[in-house]
Write a protein that holds these residues in place. Sequence first.
Motif, PDB file in Angstrom:
ATOM      1  N   CYS B  89       0.842  -1.193   0.000  1.00  0.00           N
ATOM      2  CA  CYS B  89       0.000   0.000   0.000  1.00  0.00           C
ATOM      3  C   CYS B  89       0.876   1.240   0.000  1.00  0.00           C
ATOM      4  O   CYS B  89       2.054   1.190   0.346  1.00  0.00           O
ATOM      5  N   ALA B  90       0.276   2.345  -0.439  1.00  0.00           N
ATOM      6  CA  ALA B  90       0.903   3.656  -0.329  1.00  0.00           C
ATOM      7  C   ALA B  90       0.232   4.356   0.844  1.00  0.00           C
ATOM      8  O   ALA B  90      -0.985   4.533   0.837  1.00  0.00           O
ATOM      9  N   SER B  91       0.998   4.752   1.843  1.00  0.00           N
ATOM     10  CA  SER B  91       0.417   5.368   3.038  1.00  0.00           C
ATOM     11  C   SER B  91       1.530   5.801   3.967  1.00  0.00           C
ATOM     12  O   SER B  91       2.609   5.219   3.966  1.00  0.00           O
ATOM     13  N   ASP B 142       0.740  10.665  -4.942  1.00  0.00           N
ATOM     14  CA  ASP B 142       0.079  10.155  -6.151  1.00  0.00           C
ATOM     15  C   ASP B 142       1.003   9.206  -6.925  1.00  0.00           C
ATOM     16  O   ASP B 142       0.562   8.183  -7.444  1.00  0.00           O
ATOM     17  N   LEU B 145       1.003   5.949  -5.075  1.00  0.00           N
ATOM     18  CA  LEU B 145      -0.230   5.197  -5.302  1.00  0.00           C
ATOM     19  C   LEU B 145      -0.217   4.569  -6.698  1.00  0.00           C
ATOM     20  O   LEU B 145      -0.589   3.402  -6.879  1.00  0.00           O
ATOM     21  N   SER B 146       0.218   5.330  -7.662  1.00  0.00           N
ATOM     22  CA  SER B 146       0.295   4.828  -9.031  1.00  0.00           C
ATOM     23  C   SER B 146       1.216   3.607  -9.117  1.00  0.00           C
ATOM     24  O   SER B 146       0.909   2.602  -9.762  1.00  0.00           O
ATOM     25  N   ASN B 161      -4.662  -0.622  -0.604  1.00  0.00           N
ATOM     26  CA  ASN B 161      -5.214   0.740  -0.508  1.00  0.00           C
ATOM     27  C   ASN B 161      -6.724   0.666  -0.707  1.00  0.00           C
ATOM     28  O   ASN B 161      -7.258  -0.374  -1.112  1.00  0.00           O
ATOM     29  N   ASN B 195     -10.122  10.741   1.962  1.00  0.00           N
ATOM     30  CA  ASN B 195     -10.115  10.027   0.685  1.00  0.00           C
ATOM     31  C   ASN B 195     -11.522   9.592   0.284  1.00  0.00           C
ATOM     32  O   ASN B 195     -11.752   9.147  -0.831  1.00  0.00           O
ATOM     33  N   ALA B 253     -10.044   9.610  -3.704  1.00  0.00           N
ATOM     34  CA  ALA B 253     -10.291   8.504  -4.644  1.00  0.00           C
ATOM     35  C   ALA B 253     -11.788   8.278  -4.853  1.00  0.00           C
ATOM     36  O   ALA B 253     -12.210   7.833  -5.918  1.00  0.00           O
TER      37      ALA B 253
END
Lengths: 361, 361
Positions: B89-91, B142, B145-146, B161, B195, B253
């Motif tokens: 995950c992105a966080s 971003d 996340l991408s 995510n 989000n 999102a």
Amino acid sequence: MPNLSNSPRPGVLARYGALLDLPPHTIPVTLQEGDTPLIPMPRLAEELGGGFELFVKFEGMNPTGSFKDRGMTVAISEAFGRGARSVICASTGNTAASAAAYAARAGMRAVVIIPEGKVAAGKLAGAVAYGAEVIQIEGSFDDALSLVVQISQHHPIALVNSLNPYRLEGQKTAAFEICDQLGTAPDWLCLPVGNAGNITSYWMGFRQYHTLKGTGLPRILGVQAAGSAPLVLGHPVEHPETVATAIRIGKPARGEQALEAAEQSQGRIIAVTDEEILHMQRRLAASGVWVEPASAAGLAGLARQLREGQLELSELRGKRVVGICTGHGLKDPEIIAHSMPAPRRLPARLAALEDALLGAA
Amino acid sequence: MPNLSNSPRPGVLARYGALLDLPPHTIPVTLQEGDTPLIPMPRLAEELGGGFELFVKFEGMNPTGSFKDRGMTVAISEAFGRGARSVICASTGNTAASAAAYAARAGMRAVVIIPEGKVAAGKLAGAVAYGAEVIQIEGSFDDALSLVVQISQHHPIALVNSLNPYRLEGQKTAAFEICDQLGTAPDWLCLPVGNAGNITSYWMGFRQYHTLKGTGLPRILGVQAAGSAPLVLGHPVEHPETVATAIRIGKPARGEQALEAAEQSQGRIIAVTDEEILHMQRRLAASGVWVEPASAAGLAGLARQLREGQLELSELRGKRVVGICTGHGLKDPEIIAHSMPAPRRLPARLAALEDALLGAA
């Protein structure tokens, strides 16, 4: 009003109040503490040799993040019911946060007395967040405790340190819950020992439930930190030192009762090193349960007993062991943050991430 | 084994799994999340004008200290069941800690991608404690996340995510629980919006429960922080800024779905200032509930609506209002510690303490 008695978490007074020795003036002040998870730890049990069932009673999932809430709801409920409008305690940690939260809930004034010396702001943040007044005295923790006892004797300010007997009454409920969750008492109970109020309460609670319901009695393994082990050494420790700050206590208030609980239960009180504590903290987190360092002491003690043969795996075969984890890891993030390596850095490209993750996989 | 279905907290899959849209391969991975308290807040309701019932749903009492655990148990259970052995995950905050905890519980590898720039060690401590690998990329959130989306499309690494639809399925359970605790849906639901996955899930959950059980539907007040309010402004915010880090998101999102939820429920999405958020954080703590700043946004929005007359007290008369508090105050002690005054200092003498406490009383 919603039917809170149907709530999954009505609080320990609603659930077990009839089993606690409380005056009739008590008026419940609750944040829906208790009903904490009993989490199976099959992987850790295997790593320790296997053949027995292991559970963690995760007391960090109380409202202020520690087991103190069980006793504090009862102490504050009694004080509020008799008309006290102020509470006081000597503490720099979990007790202060819990006292401040329940006093706030009741609309009472909370005063926290801390000793001289450097104070970790993070440890006090909880008490301050809940609105406690913090006063630092030019003296030791013992001086602070002595002062709060004196002022509560002379003025209508309720003392909520664990000298307050209602704290112990409330903490008994953890023993009741474990019996209700397992159907009986476990065979062994492993827990950290600092001021020794908690081990005393568990033993009171298990005995009471056994008398009422025949749930049996556990053997108790109480575990101190090696740098703060007065009950193992047999004398007070003037300058206790350990990373497990929640049990860094050189003169336990309930030392005699702790030794009795260990003896009567055919258990024992031992010490483990800070390294063993931090190692067990990591092992617990590796099964998804992040606790503050002191909370890992109980199972660190179990690991040591098994490793050194003071406890034989054969004795545990088919048995059920519960480790008490008294506080959430969020109570002491610094211990993690301080030893955290800087994160690996990569360009923001898929190929780089693939190399990093799949190369190592 | 203990009868965990009799446990007060069996976890959200055991309790509500039949109502979630999940593939049959799902294998429950739980830390006994959910069953969080619904805490009456009569004093705060009076301060806001009175005549209505107010409750806080305290989601900070999930295992890792935030509401994310409800969705994460489901996302990880699905991923584990289909044989994934890694999650990503992105966080930098609550999602990372939750992903790391449930991955650890399942024995899976967890990778957390964080963006460039200064990282608050305390915020990452949870993820690191639970054993996640942290990788910092030379790019924005971003970009992070991408990257995690791309790598999960090309390799057997599960994306956790909130783009993962099972996260939303799990988060619906909070709506179910509120209905079960109150007997029906509340009249108003006030919650923070970052989000926008959470507001989307609540609306899905309330509609589903109403269809099944006729529990009614709440009006939803979604609240953003003024410095990070794309849904109020109607366009993305390039550099969102707010003390409420958990909702510091410039391009939600699930923005469209959040706007739909507000409209369909005859509610609205508004913004409040950081000052209003921190003020409500203090008011909540003054009733014994310490939450992280973002968690106070929902009720800060209610207070503003009432103050400005967009919502009339008469409209709330006899109604039930629930404020969602998404994370525990322990998640962000720095916000308290940084503004904490130095404690008052006194000599260690009873007379000095009496003067200080009773003189001011």
